[in-house]
Design a protein around this motif. Sequence first.
Motif, PDB file in Angstrom:
ATOM      1  N   LYS C   9      -4.466   4.749   2.270  1.00 45.92           N
ATOM      2  CA  LYS C   9      -3.293   5.619   1.809  1.00 45.92           C
ATOM      3  C   LYS C   9      -3.346   5.916   0.193  1.00 45.92           C
ATOM      4  CE  LYS C   9       0.787   7.471   1.673  1.00 45.92           C
ATOM      5  NZ  LYS C   9       1.019   8.620   2.157  1.00 45.92           N
ATOM      6  N   LEU C  47       3.746   2.703   6.340  1.00 47.97           N
ATOM      7  CA  LEU C  47       3.058   3.361   7.369  1.00 47.97           C
ATOM      8  C   LEU C  47       3.239   2.761   8.831  1.00 47.97           C
ATOM      9  CD1 LEU C  47      -0.663   3.151   5.605  1.00 47.97           C
ATOM     10  CD2 LEU C  47       1.014   5.145   5.637  1.00 47.97           C
ATOM     11  N   PRO C  54      -0.605   8.082   7.081  1.00 53.77           N
ATOM     12  CA  PRO C  54      -1.900   7.498   6.202  1.00 53.77           C
ATOM     13  C   PRO C  54      -2.847   8.809   5.674  1.00 53.77           C
ATOM     14  CG  PRO C  54      -1.974   7.333   8.656  1.00 53.77           C
ATOM     15  CD  PRO C  54      -0.699   8.012   8.597  1.00 53.77           C
ATOM     16  N   THR C  55      -3.196   8.408   4.729  1.00 57.33           N
ATOM     17  CA  THR C  55      -4.244   9.607   4.127  1.00 57.33           C
ATOM     18  C   THR C  55      -5.388   9.687   4.997  1.00 57.33           C
ATOM     19  OG1 THR C  55      -3.551   8.958   1.963  1.00 57.33           O
ATOM     20  CG2 THR C  55      -5.305  10.436   2.076  1.00 57.33           C
TER      21      THR C  55
END
Lengths: 301, 301, 217, 217
Positions: C9, C47, C54-55
């Motif tokens: 993240k 998250l 989330p990235t």
Amino acid sequence: MRLRQLPYLGRTALEGFRAHALMNLIAVIIIALAFVVGGGFLLLVINVEWAAEGWSEQIQVTAYLADGLSAEATQGLRSRIAGLPEVAQVRYVSKDDALKAFRGQLGPRASLLQGLTESPLPASFEIALRPMHRSADGAERLAGRLRDLQGIEEVSYGQDWVRRLQGFLEFLRLVGAVIGGGLLLSVIFIVSNTMALTVLARREETEILQLVGATRSFIALPLVFEGMIQGLLGALLSLGLLYAAYELFTTQLYLQAVAGLRPGGIRFLPWQLGAAVVGAGLLLGAIGSLLALGRAESVER
Amino acid sequence: MRLRQLPYLGRTALEGFRAHALMNLIAVIIIALAFVVGGGFLLLVINVEWAAEGWSEQIQVTAYLADGLSAEATQGLRSRIAGLPEVAQVRYVSKDDALKAFRGQLGPRASLLQGLTESPLPASFEIALRPMHRSADGAERLAGRLRDLQGIEEVSYGQDWVRRLQGFLEFLRLVGAVIGGGLLLSVIFIVSNTMALTVLARREETEILQLVGATRSFIALPLVFEGMIQGLLGALLSLGLLYAAYELFTTQLYLQAVAGLRPGGIRFLPWQLGAAVVGAGLLLGAIGSLLALGRAESVER
Amino acid sequence: MIQMYHVTKSYPGGVEALVDITLHVPRGEFVFLTGASGAGKTTLLKLLFCAEPPTRGQILLNGRNAARLRRAAIPLLRRQIGMVFQDFRLLPRRSVFENVALALEVMGLPRREIRRRASEALAWVGLEARQAQPAIRTSGGEQQRTAIARALVNEPYLLLADEPTGNLDPDISLEVMELFKRVNARGTTVLVATHNRDLVTRYPFRTVALEKGRLLA
Amino acid sequence: MIQMYHVTKSYPGGVEALVDITLHVPRGEFVFLTGASGAGKTTLLKLLFCAEPPTRGQILLNGRNAARLRRAAIPLLRRQIGMVFQDFRLLPRRSVFENVALALEVMGLPRREIRRRASEALAWVGLEARQAQPAIRTSGGEQQRTAIARALVNEPYLLLADEPTGNLDPDISLEVMELFKRVNARGTTVLVATHNRDLVTRYPFRTVALEKGRLLA
Ligand SMILES: Nc1ncnc2c1ncn2[C@@H]1O[C@H](COP(=O)(O)OP(=O)(O)OP(=O)(O)O)[C@@H](O)[C@H]1O
Ligand SMILES: Nc1ncnc2c1ncn2[C@@H]1O[C@H](COP(=O)(O)OP(=O)(O)OP(=O)(O)O)[C@@H](O)[C@H]1O
Ligand SMILES: [Mg+2]
Ligand SMILES: [Mg+2]
């Protein structure tokens, strides 16, 4: 609050404006629309007055001369009348002119007047008034003066017509003044209340500032500046909107509908009024924020 | 969102309204003033139209008869004219009546007409139009029909005067429509933006609701209800303000300035328009809140 | 219950709050999440709560992919997860009782049921006497306990508690931990982010430690 | 420094948060204030900060009667007192740096001076790397440290810290305490409300305990 802090306060105002961009944008829109309403009404009044001015140019006074007045006496009368303060212009209508005009009015029936050896109609002066006297009262005053003159038999100025136009315009002005006054108040309240809403939404921020030892002026000034930015942008936006509407109006609708009403067509706000709107924006912005601060302080969270 | 939750949502809306009492109060004031502006303009238009109606009652068409028409032919013509769709009333003016009227117009100079053995003026019908045809076009249309009739020599309806009045009223209506349209849009935007401001000020609250698992409708409905309460109160307040202004106007200023303009004086909004204002308040309240929610969602905090 | 695979993240500012986290928490487990200030504990819990996406990486909750949830499904998910926020996230003007009841109102339970369960949850955290007070007018610890009661009132299958004893004295902290243990015993998976070394050492639960966004082995 | 005589504070709801408190804290002392959740710690600090008026009793700060202060004098007083609020009270959208600098801006210091001192204060709490981030976008512990830096940046003669380590891990908590000790050594009177038993036992300072609004002997 020290002078040295002014740049900081200005920066803070600008940052505050950006930080609450959406809120401020909405406030600017509300303010602009309030000014559009006010400015639109102003435009309406200006243009109706202007059109009405065109109408009252038509007000004229006719002075009928006594029969058998000598040419010199007529000439003397004419110059005396021309010297009266209300009078803009004097036109002489001889007995024959009057008969001719009458014939014109009768149209095809005019042949019936051929039996007349002499015009039965009196000669007259048709007198145009100076703009400031173009009203029922002005015409009446002039008529009074004329009646006192030697050689004038009768005076007429279409009393009915003028009175009615007069009444109508007065009515328009009266309703306009009341509605305009209400409008002005409304715009003031809308603008300052809108500031109040945006200031109120930041009570928490204000409270935190108090907690770190900010004085009242330190808290108030950026908000007042911010209100002035809101007011300024709102006023400018409103002028833009009004001008766009005005352009649309003159180019699209004007030609077909109001053609010939008056040579210049419709007028926009003169620049003085435009400047006044901008000034009002700044002023209302400042006042609104101050009021809002007062209100926010007087109410528990 | 379940039906069972509706009472909860209603309660929540009311509580929300109370909890943010000051904000909501200010919003109600802004909304009320916006409606005052809109309603005031409506009042102006209604009353100007009404006054103008009085004016156009004066529009009449004069049909000059051919000379030497028999009494029967005249009578027949009269009933044919009375049967035309535009015609409200027909008045017969004989040749002698016309001469008498002409004498009246000449006043003291009338003695000059004594040489006439027969009236040089034609007989005529003065025709009043039905309200819906009281316009330059209506008069023109009727004049056209009349010209086609046997025994009618000429038709006049003060073309100039009527055209000019007509132009003036049309101009008023046009400017009024443009300004009124802008006004309506402005009021809509002011009201919905005001809702947006109050909703925006509660983003944090909205976020917390999302965090505890509230659906979008659960979050939106109380805000929409709250917007409707704002709109409703604003509309009612505006009607109250307008009525107060109206009362003030009729009792204080009316008598001295507009006396005799029209018997009934000034009119207030008919109840249908009042109801429409209230409905608009509710509708704009709901729409405004929904728009605001959309906007708040589309912007990061 | 919770399966995280290579989750990273990064926040817009360029901060890497979590880096390549792979973590499994079986159903019914009780886990402590520790780490210094700024290590990424809150981010991890957010998250799991679908409060941030989330990235990179995958998150499965109860076997469902959290990243692929429709927007309308998120509220339903959150009703089954209890979260105690580090900053409480209470409605400041609503009473303590209303704040707790809110988690039930959104589910559309009957009014009597809401009353009963909210009162019960307030009793768990010892706030019966404060229930009518607006949340903003209660002490820090009282607000924290209100947040705890709200997280537990709808009997979630997963409890995420972010520093739940930061404003509580040691006695009440222990009571809260006992409460969490009871809830855990009834089957709820519990994840507690905390700095409180007392608690971590006193209870024999698994501890997951973060350091600068990375899992310590 | 602080003299409280028979101070009572009841809140509008009827809650008696403090009852008949008589307390003296000499200049330069370091005092812990303890008590269970809801005991009245925050209320006591708020009274000293003139954020709430006492219902009864007298409070003297530096010999001046706090209750008799003119409204315009309160900001000046607050600039000389540093307070760490339990809920931080930061401007959420302003950066960490700006939040700390704010306490100096209100005093009208020159810009360069503000820069220097704010940076220094941020270094004390280890937040140099976070200074440009908006406060709302930092972790709980980072927010708490920002609040601490803001309270200390104008070198107050009195520091009131309300649960200043609630969101900090033990290591940073100790660093913060060492910072407070240094400040205290330079002459600042320090009053720390805390639940953290570790701290209270580790340091040999005087401890004042509250129970349900009353001082424990
Ligand atoms: N504004 C207020 N209005 C009414 N009651 C309040 C208000 N603020 C605090 N109280 C009540 O006063 C009591 C003392 O509150 P205070 O915040 O001083 O406790 P505290 O010792 O700081 O507790 P904690 O450790 O939980 O922060 C609490 O029971 C609280 O509910
Ligand atoms: N919204 C955000 N935007 C940018 N950076 C963020 C944001 N939220 C958190 N961060 C950064 O990410 C890092 C991890 O934050 P997080 O809140 O997860 O820490 P934490 O472990 O909960 O710390 P604490 O114990 O202090 O609460 C921090 O350095 C923080 O500054
Ligand atoms: Mg955290
Ligand atoms: Mg407290």
